[in-house]
Design an enzyme around this catalytic site. Structure first.
Site, PDB file in Angstrom:
ATOM      1  N   ASP A  66      75.020  72.411 -36.689  1.00 26.61           N
ATOM      2  CA  ASP A  66      75.530  72.215 -38.049  1.00 26.61           C
ATOM      3  C   ASP A  66      77.001  71.804 -38.061  1.00 26.61           C
ATOM      4  OD1 ASP A  66      76.456  74.593 -37.064  1.00 26.61           O
ATOM      5  OD2 ASP A  66      76.057  75.769 -38.859  1.00 26.61           O
ATOM      6  N   ARG A 123      49.495  76.855 -34.579  1.00 25.79           N
ATOM      7  CA  ARG A 123      48.527  75.867 -35.075  1.00 25.79           C
ATOM      8  C   ARG A 123      47.135  76.122 -34.502  1.00 25.79           C
ATOM      9  NH1 ARG A 123      48.344  71.474 -38.174  1.00 25.79           N
ATOM     10  NH2 ARG A 123      50.540  70.942 -38.246  1.00 25.79           N
ATOM     11  N   ARG A 172      49.130  82.980 -44.121  1.00 34.07           N
ATOM     12  CA  ARG A 172      49.839  83.951 -43.276  1.00 34.07           C
ATOM     13  C   ARG A 172      51.290  83.507 -43.104  1.00 34.07           C
ATOM     14  NH1 ARG A 172      45.679  85.966 -43.962  1.00 34.07           N
ATOM     15  NH2 ARG A 172      44.356  87.216 -42.589  1.00 34.07           N
ATOM     16  N   THR A 198      76.173  76.468 -30.741  1.00 35.81           N
ATOM     17  CA  THR A 198      75.419  76.991 -31.879  1.00 35.81           C
ATOM     18  C   THR A 198      74.026  76.381 -31.897  1.00 35.81           C
ATOM     19  OG1 THR A 198      75.165  76.782 -34.287  1.00 35.81           O
ATOM     20  CG2 THR A 198      76.804  75.376 -33.288  1.00 35.81           C
ATOM     21  N   ALA A 246      54.026  69.392 -38.686  1.00 33.04           N
ATOM     22  CA  ALA A 246      53.971  70.270 -39.870  1.00 33.04           C
ATOM     23  C   ALA A 246      53.703  69.442 -41.125  1.00 33.04           C
ATOM     24  CB  ALA A 246      55.284  71.026 -40.006  1.00 33.04           C
ATOM     25  N   ASP A 276      81.324  76.828 -36.165  1.00 29.23           N
ATOM     26  CA  ASP A 276      82.457  76.400 -37.008  1.00 29.23           C
ATOM     27  C   ASP A 276      83.324  77.578 -37.458  1.00 29.23           C
ATOM     28  OD1 ASP A 276      80.408  77.257 -38.673  1.00 29.23           O
ATOM     29  OD2 ASP A 276      80.979  75.923 -40.309  1.00 29.23           O
ATOM     30  N   GLY A 294      77.676  83.497 -33.307  1.00 29.76           N
ATOM     31  CA  GLY A 294      76.273  83.574 -32.888  1.00 29.76           C
ATOM     32  C   GLY A 294      76.097  83.040 -31.477  1.00 29.76           C
ATOM     33  N   ARG A 330      40.248  68.013 -50.870  1.00 31.60           N
ATOM     34  CA  ARG A 330      39.693  67.214 -49.765  1.00 31.60           C
ATOM     35  C   ARG A 330      39.488  68.058 -48.506  1.00 31.60           C
ATOM     36  NH1 ARG A 330      44.321  64.915 -46.684  1.00 31.60           N
ATOM     37  NH2 ARG A 330      46.146  65.144 -47.981  1.00 31.60           N
ATOM     38  N   ASP A 366      72.234  75.963 -34.407  1.00 30.17           N
ATOM     39  CA  ASP A 366      71.941  75.306 -35.686  1.00 30.17           C
ATOM     40  C   ASP A 366      72.303  73.819 -35.745  1.00 30.17           C
ATOM     41  OD1 ASP A 366      70.909  77.571 -36.790  1.00 30.17           O
ATOM     42  OD2 ASP A 366      72.831  78.276 -37.564  1.00 30.17           O
ATOM     43  N   ARG A 417      81.266  89.205 -33.785  1.00 29.82           N
ATOM     44  CA  ARG A 417      81.984  88.763 -34.979  1.00 29.82           C
ATOM     45  C   ARG A 417      83.106  89.782 -35.145  1.00 29.82           C
ATOM     46  NH1 ARG A 417      76.607  86.651 -36.135  1.00 29.82           N
ATOM     47  NH2 ARG A 417      76.987  84.426 -36.311  1.00 29.82           N
ATOM     48  N   LEU A 427      42.344  72.332 -44.955  1.00 30.51           N
ATOM     49  CA  LEU A 427      42.702  73.743 -45.125  1.00 30.51           C
ATOM     50  C   LEU A 427      43.690  74.238 -44.072  1.00 30.51           C
ATOM     51  CD1 LEU A 427      39.097  75.010 -45.915  1.00 30.51           C
ATOM     52  CD2 LEU A 427      40.901  74.447 -47.544  1.00 30.51           C
ATOM     53  N   ARG A 483      70.558  78.995 -41.431  1.00 27.82           N
ATOM     54  CA  ARG A 483      71.009  79.563 -42.710  1.00 27.82           C
ATOM     55  C   ARG A 483      71.555  78.468 -43.621  1.00 27.82           C
ATOM     56  NH1 ARG A 483      74.471  84.257 -41.074  1.00 27.82           N
ATOM     57  NH2 ARG A 483      72.705  84.738 -39.767  1.00 27.82           N
TER      58      ARG A 483
HETATM   59  P1  ADP Z   1      80.216  81.064 -35.720  1.00 24.57           P
HETATM   60  O1  ADP Z   1      81.337  80.707 -34.822  1.00 24.57           O
HETATM   61  O2  ADP Z   1      78.924  81.191 -34.990  1.00 24.57           O
HETATM   62  O3  ADP Z   1      80.152  80.148 -36.935  1.00 24.57           O
HETATM   63  P2  ADP Z   1      81.326  83.225 -37.394  1.00 24.57           P
HETATM   64  O4  ADP Z   1      81.414  82.392 -38.615  1.00 24.57           O
HETATM   65  O5  ADP Z   1      80.764  84.590 -37.534  1.00 24.57           O
HETATM   66  O6  ADP Z   1      80.464  82.555 -36.244  1.00 24.57           O
HETATM   67  O7  ADP Z   1      82.805  83.338 -36.769  1.00 24.57           O
HETATM   68  C1  ADP Z   1      83.024  84.022 -35.560  1.00 24.57           C
HETATM   69  C2  ADP Z   1      84.331  84.737 -35.597  1.00 24.57           C
HETATM   70  O8  ADP Z   1      85.409  83.798 -35.734  1.00 24.57           O
HETATM   71  C3  ADP Z   1      84.542  85.709 -36.738  1.00 24.57           C
HETATM   72  O9  ADP Z   1      83.911  86.934 -36.549  1.00 24.57           O
HETATM   73  C4  ADP Z   1      86.058  85.853 -36.721  1.00 24.57           C
HETATM   74  O10 ADP Z   1      86.460  86.705 -35.692  1.00 24.57           O
HETATM   75  C5  ADP Z   1      86.501  84.412 -36.409  1.00 24.57           C
HETATM   76  N1  ADP Z   1      86.762  83.723 -37.683  1.00 24.57           N
HETATM   77  C6  ADP Z   1      85.909  83.027 -38.469  1.00 24.57           C
HETATM   78  N2  ADP Z   1      86.517  82.566 -39.590  1.00 24.57           N
HETATM   79  C7  ADP Z   1      87.802  82.990 -39.524  1.00 24.57           C
HETATM   80  C8  ADP Z   1      88.952  82.885 -40.376  1.00 24.57           C
HETATM   81  N3  ADP Z   1      88.891  82.242 -41.546  1.00 24.57           N
HETATM   82  N4  ADP Z   1      90.095  83.471 -39.974  1.00 24.57           N
HETATM   83  C9  ADP Z   1      90.177  84.125 -38.796  1.00 24.57           C
HETATM   84  N5  ADP Z   1      89.134  84.276 -37.957  1.00 24.57           N
HETATM   85  C10 ADP Z   1      87.965  83.728 -38.296  1.00 24.57           C
END
Ligand code: ADP
Length: 327
Positions: A134, A159, A251, A130, A191, A107, A15, A216, A132, A76, A219, A176
């Site tokens: 995370d 708001r 909404r 990233t 929020a 990751d 991403g 109360r 996120d 990806r 709203l 996610r």
């Molecule tokens: P992010 O790095 O944002 O977490 P992804 O999880 O989509 O994104 O991973 C990005 C790319 O890294 C994948 O499309 C793939 O090419 C490579 N990748 C991820 N996991 C593996 C894995 N277990 N083995 C080999 N390549 C991987």
């Protein structure tokens, strides 16, 4: 004596996140400063498999620090999951004489790097790119600050209109598996409820609290929900609340991909620049297969396989703050 590494590759994978360009720029210019040749690999691991590899000069990264997205593009790559795909990638790196890689991604990308490095003995250094936030082992990731500020700007506007009409808004933000964007944007926009994947959403309690608020005459309410909340996204929640609380004017607003784009914030540009610089230093110092983080405003190095195993955790104290402040 071992030969020094003089040719490195840099790629952005998975991403995209604002600040990736600033990181590429830092890697290229630091590498060149230390006398290295730096190669840009296009579209993440796809460029390695398909041999889309270009030599980058200092001027190749001029005027990009302020731009969102990534000049190297990202993707990806399915082929990289297979041993054949990774072998092709290795052969292409060899053709260019590339001896080490700097991977800017999440990751998933780090997992790919770890596997590749084990198979072919190509040293890898990761930069956490990233939105996120995370990844365990760093207080910040490149892009999080920008994404969260984009969400804050949008929620502030929501708001205003919520207030004008006495409405309840459910705002869905990205995340996610991690609720950091929801948590930070929710706290900073006041929020009333923040729903995140890390915490079980008790829908009965939520309904009860809105019944009490109705009594109360409170709203105007904002619920910030992470897309990966255990209950489901904003649409699912809206369906249920409309059924249970038919009198409430409700909404939904899904912020979506605007959170990935835009000029990176000052903070993201600075951490991307620092991390990019340190990634090259890691290669020079042979600190291999680590990813760069920032912990307590100091650069940190974590084995790349730990980023793959652990997730950042949200402490109970954060949830207490949300509860006390959002009444
Ligand atoms: P992010 O790095 O944002 O977490 P992804 O999880 O989509 O994104 O991973 C990005 C790319 O890294 C994948 O499309 C793939 O090419 C490579 N990748 C991820 N996991 C593996 C894995 N277990 N083995 C080999 N390549 C991987």
């Amino acid at each position: 004596m071992k030969k020094k590494i003089t040719k490195i590759g840099v790629l952005t994978s998975g991403g995209d996140s604002p600040g990736m360009n600033a990181a590429i720029r830092a890697v290229v210019r630091t590498g060149i400063y230390y006398g290295m040749e730096v190669y840009g690999i296009m579209r993440g691991y796809s460029g390695m498999v398909d041999n889309e590899i270009i030599k980058l000069e200092s001027k190749s990264v001029a005027n990009i620090i302020q731009r969102g997205g990534t000049i190297l593009k990202t993707s990806r790559c399915q082929d990289f999951f297979t041993p054949e795909g990774r072998k092709k990638a290795y052969q292409n790196l060899k053709k260019h004489g590339i001896e080490a890689l700097i991977i800017i991604g999440g990751d998933g990308s780090f997992k790919g790097a770890q596997i590749f490095s084990n198979e072919f003995n190509i040293p890898c250094v990761g930069l956490p790119g990233t939105i996120d936030k995370d990844i365990a082992g760093t207080d910040f990731t490149i892009g999080f600050d920008t994404a969260v500020n984009t969400a804050v700007e949008a929620i502030d506007k929501i708001r205003d209109t919520a207030d004008a009409h006495d409405r309840l808004f459910i705002v869905e933000v990205m995340g996610r598996d991690a609720g950091y964007i929801a948590l930070h944007s929710g706290i900073s926009t006041g929020a009333e409820h923040i729903l995140i994947p890390e915490k079980k959403t008790k829908v009965a309690d939520l309904i009860e609290s809105f019944k009490e608020k109705e009594k109360r005459k409170k709203l105007v309410n904002i619920i910030v929900i992470a897309e990966g909340d255990d209950f489901g996204g904003a649409d699912e929640l809206a369906k249920l609340l409309s059924k249970e609380l038919p009198k409430i004017d409700l909404r939904v607003c899904i912020l979506g991909h605007i959170q990935r784009g835009g000029a990176p914030s000052c903070f993201d540009r600075v951490i991307a620049s620092r991390m990019g610089y340190h990634a090259v230093e890691c290669i020079l110092e042979e600190k291999f297969n680590v990813f760069i983080g920032v912990v307590n405003n100091k650069i940190s190095y974590t084995p790349i396989n730990e980023a793959v195993k652990k997730k950042q955790r949200i402490s109970e104290e954060w949830m207490k703050i949300v509860k006390i402040l959002a009444t």
